[in-house]
Design an enzyme around this catalytic site. Structure first.
Site: not given
Lengths: 213, 256
Positions: B11, B130
């Site tokens: 990330d 997601d």
């Protein structure tokens, strides 16, 4: 050596060029790698690389849109017999016919078709994406020092099926056989991405650079 | 045979690596190119950068990260986060990414996926989903780091994205992300079994057994994890050895 990587607007070639530079220095070779869309650079090159991602017809169209490049490519590869490496769709373009989104002419260097992958096992995913094991029964300078079962990285939904079985140099298994390396005379085509296949890929690239067909 | 891929994820915020717990409380922890090099050496099968940079002007930093990584790590590289228009994809591919992951922009305008696949080819278009399991056992899509429900059924959505030309699905179990209790297996299996394209399972990995479960029970083609690798809990090699022992086919150290 002067390596020309043909740029016809098909994706990133900078990292591919870097892989050729790395493979060259790892093999103690002196190579100048250029990314080019100029016909004149192909005449000056000692080795020619045709990459390609995306659809067959788009890639062919991209190649045709470059002034004099197909003619220069045919002169360099067919007449002058310079070592040639086609990668992924660049390999598929070597075939006579592509069947993706209609029927399209390839370069016609390898008699055969580019057809959708046929898996006997319906649960297998398409695209064939990831690392698979090379199998080969013939020896070829391009495969020097490569161990059976070495992994290389694939991402494709179509495959080249040459009419002449002797044009197939290596295969992988994926619910059936996929032709991974094809070739004849001074030309090689690889369905996988050697520039994305870590150490094995760099080894294959250095074999290509060392190759004197 | 084709091997199950193990994909470490980094990330990245403003060019630096972070890892959140449930997408908040970010902890700064390093240089992404350095991390990428380590994963490359360890034999990771692919690498994913998730750009979580919020401000538009700072978003350019990801291109440098991708460029530097692609010049020295000769392995497949996927980048997600902030992919909104075709030009974002073009810039990522030109920087050296092999695949771009589209998330919120697909939910906002599904046609974007079709356009992207036509323009760049399905092989480089990953649709990032997601999802959470909601009350009645249904799986629903969420956006904005899991905060916003959309009412969209995750299985139907995955099928639709496949029809639109997605080449792969990156499925994050949002109800598991950062929890270290493993993937949402019913969700993962429902999506993997519903689409013909590969599915990467993500979200919630805390133990190596979770990776095995994602493949054996979740039917995923690949497994992605961030923190277990990033914080050095396990190496890629340990993950592969564990999966191999459990009967999952993995690529072992490159042999030449």
């Amino acid at each position: 050596m002067n390596v020309a990587v043909i740029d016809y607007g098909s994706g990133n070639l900078r990292s591919a060029a870097k892989a050729f530079e790395r493979a060259s220095s790892m093999a103690d070779l002196e190579s100048k790698v250029i990314v080019t869309s100029q016909a004149s650079d192909l005449s000056a090159a000692s080795h020619i690389v045709l990459p390609g991602v995306g659809a067959f017809a788009d890639c062919k169209k991209g190649l045709e849109s470059l002034d004099g490049v197909i003619e220069a490519l045919e002169r360099a590869v067919i007449k002058d017999a310079k070592p040639f490496l086609g990668i992924c769709v660049g390999m598929q373009l070597m075939a006579s016919t592509g069947l993706e989104y209609g029927r399209h002419d390839g370069l016609g260097w390898i008699d055969g078709e580019v057809a959708p992958l046929q898996c006997s096992d319906q649960t297998l995913k398409i695209p064939h994406m990831g690392w698979n094991e090379l199998m080969f029964s013939t020896s070829h300078p391009f495969l020097n020092g490569i161990v059976q079962g070495s992994h290389v990285y694939f991402v494709h939904s179509y495959g080249v099926v040459p009419k002449d079985e002797s044009h197939v140099l290596a295969r992988v298994n994926y619910g059936g056989v996929i032709n991974a390396v094809i070739g004849r005379d001074n030309m090689i085509g690889v369905q996988f991405h050697p520039e994305k296949s870590q150490a094995v890929g760099l080894h294959l690239i250095s074999n290509f650079l060392k190759w004197r067909p | 045979m084709l091997k199950v891929r193990i994909i470490p994820c980094l990330d990245v915020d403003k060019g630096r690596v972070v890892k959140g717990v449930n997408f908040v409380d970010l902890v700064d922890a390093g240089d992404p190119v350095e991390q990428a090099r380590i994963y490359d050496r360890e034999g990771a099968d692919e690498l994913t950068f998730l750009d979580i940079t919020a401000s538009h002007e700072d978003r350019e930093t990801i291109f440098d990260v991708v460029r530097h990584t692609a010049e020295e790590c000769f392995m497949p590289l996927t980048v997600g986060g902030g992919v909104r228009v075709l030009d974002d994809i073009r810039k990522l591919l030109l920087a050296g990414a092999d695949k771009a992951a589209i998330n919120t922009a697909a939910v906002k305008r599904p046609e974007f996926v079709r356009e992207a696949a036509l323009k760049f080819g399905s092989q480089c278009i990953v649709v990032s989903i997601d999802a959470k399991t909601v009350g009645d056992g249904r799986h629903e899509i969420f956006t904005h780091g899991g905060r916003n429900p959309t009412g969209i059924d995750a299985v139907q959505w995955a099928k639709r994205m496949t029809e639109y030309g997605a080449g792969e699905i990156l499925l994050t179990s949002m109800d598991r992300d950062g929890t270290k209790i493993g993937f949402n297996l019913p969700l993962t299996r429902a999506i993997s079994d519903a689409v013909p394209i590969p599915v990467i399972a993500s979200g919630g990995v805390g133990e190596l057994d979770h990776l095995v479960e994602g493949v054996i029970e979740g039917h995923a083609s690949a497994v992605l994890a961030a923190s277990i690798f990033h914080f050095g809990t396990y190496t890629i090699g340990q993950a592969k050895a564990h999966m191999k022992a459990a009967g999952v086919p993995v690529r072992e150290d490159p042999k030449t």
